[in-house]
Design a protein around this motif. Structure first.
Motif, PDB file in Angstrom:
ATOM      1  N   ASP A   1      63.895 -28.106  -7.644  1.00 43.53           N
ATOM      2  CA  ASP A   1      62.959 -28.814  -8.519  1.00 43.53           C
ATOM      3  C   ASP A   1      62.828 -28.041  -9.820  1.00 43.53           C
ATOM      4  N   VAL A   2      62.882 -28.759 -10.931  1.00 38.38           N
ATOM      5  CA  VAL A   2      62.705 -28.148 -12.251  1.00 38.38           C
ATOM      6  C   VAL A   2      61.512 -28.827 -12.920  1.00 38.38           C
ATOM      7  N   VAL A   3      60.549 -28.025 -13.345  1.00 37.80           N
ATOM      8  CA  VAL A   3      59.346 -28.549 -13.999  1.00 37.80           C
ATOM      9  C   VAL A   3      59.501 -28.386 -15.504  1.00 37.80           C
ATOM     10  N   LEU A   4      59.375 -29.504 -16.222  1.00 41.04           N
ATOM     11  CA  LEU A   4      59.558 -29.503 -17.670  1.00 41.04           C
ATOM     12  C   LEU A   4      58.263 -29.954 -18.351  1.00 41.04           C
ATOM     13  N   PRO A   5      57.757 -29.170 -19.300  1.00 41.85           N
ATOM     14  CA  PRO A   5      56.528 -29.556 -19.999  1.00 41.85           C
ATOM     15  C   PRO A   5      56.813 -30.555 -21.130  1.00 41.85           C
ATOM     16  N   TYR A   6      55.899 -31.486 -21.333  1.00 42.18           N
ATOM     17  CA  TYR A   6      56.029 -32.443 -22.437  1.00 42.18           C
ATOM     18  C   TYR A   6      54.666 -32.654 -23.077  1.00 42.18           C
ATOM     19  N   PHE A   7      54.673 -33.252 -24.252  1.00 49.64           N
ATOM     20  CA  PHE A   7      53.425 -33.541 -24.948  1.00 49.64           C
ATOM     21  C   PHE A   7      53.377 -35.004 -25.357  1.00 49.64           C
ATOM     22  N   VAL A   8      52.158 -35.503 -25.511  1.00 48.42           N
ATOM     23  CA  VAL A   8      51.914 -36.780 -26.177  1.00 48.42           C
ATOM     24  C   VAL A   8      50.884 -36.484 -27.248  1.00 48.42           C
ATOM     25  N   THR A   9      51.217 -36.757 -28.488  1.00 46.72           N
ATOM     26  CA  THR A   9      50.322 -36.445 -29.594  1.00 46.72           C
ATOM     27  C   THR A   9      50.083 -37.678 -30.449  1.00 46.72           C
ATOM     28  N   VAL A  10      48.898 -37.758 -31.034  1.00 48.99           N
ATOM     29  CA  VAL A  10      48.555 -38.846 -31.944  1.00 48.99           C
ATOM     30  C   VAL A  10      48.559 -38.285 -33.361  1.00 48.99           C
ATOM     31  N   VAL A  11      49.356 -38.908 -34.229  1.00 48.95           N
ATOM     32  CA  VAL A  11      49.497 -38.458 -35.608  1.00 48.95           C
ATOM     33  C   VAL A  11      48.976 -39.541 -36.537  1.00 48.95           C
ATOM     34  N   ARG A  12      48.162 -39.129 -37.501  1.00 48.09           N
ATOM     35  CA  ARG A  12      47.585 -40.067 -38.466  1.00 48.09           C
ATOM     36  C   ARG A  12      48.217 -39.856 -39.840  1.00 48.09           C
TER      37      ARG A  12
END
Length: 198
Positions: free
Chosen positions: A89-100
């Motif tokens: 198992d490989v754990v990969l970090p990700y982001f969700v960002t809101v840009v204005r």
């Protein structure tokens, strides 16, 4: 950031009417859609590549009926590994960002997705999700700007051929109510540098 034609009567008196949505555009920022893990971690040699992964098939659904504009983002992660002997198992970090307005980050959430490799397999896929929430009032054009953008212009008028968005105050007002929901891998500085240079 205009999201489609108005439908019936979309071309009238030589003009085109477009509908603008409060829903954010969803995309992957340049340089963050791929991640490469090395073994050993300090090496950047191609023979030390351990796992590579890519974000793909980014989709969104948006509900903009209330005071809050809620966007659900889903995407797939396709990964490949070099050593296939055992399950992993490989754990990969990700982001969700809101840009204005194309540059101002107003919210960011970090999550992780686990990619499971079966023994003997060098490829695997996983799905992940995130969300973004925007106040409808923040994504709504002021009445005076809306009136300027939708004002009928007839042939022969002094400003008939002038794009309202060429006016700095109108362009800035539109930018202030324009949002994007961006998803990508949460990379270290070294990983960002590697993506930029490869």
């Amino acid at each position: 950031m205009l999201g489609g034609c108005a439908g019936k009567g979309e071309i009238e008196d030589g003009g085109i009417t477009a509908v603008r949505s409060a829903c954010p555009q969803v995309a992957v920022p340049a340089g963050t859609g791929d991640i490469t893990l090395f073994d050993p971690a300090t090496s950047r040699d191609s023979t030390a590549i351990d796992v590579t992964a890519t974000i793909t098939d980014v989709r969104s659904t948006c509900g903009d009926a209330g005071d809050q504009v809620n966007t659900a983002v889903t995407f797939d992660v396709i990964a490949r590994r070099t050593h296939t002997e055992a399950a992993r198992d490989v754990v990969l970090p990700y982001f969700v960002t809101v840009v204005r307005g194309g540059s101002a980050v107003v919210a960011k959430r970090v999550g992780s997705v686990t990619v499971h490799f079966d023994a003997g397999r060098d490829r695997a896929q996983a799905s992940a999700a995130g969300s973004a929430q925007i106040a409808r009032a923040a994504a709504t054009l002021p009445d005076d700007v809306r009136a300027e953008l939708t004002r009928r212009r007839k042939p022969g008028d002094q400003d008939a051929a002038v794009d309202p968005l060429s006016k700095p105050e109108i362009r800035q007002a539109v930018l202030r109510v324009t949002f994007e929901a961006l998803v990508g891998f949460q990379l270290t500085d070294d990983q960002l540098k590697y993506n930029a240079q490869r």
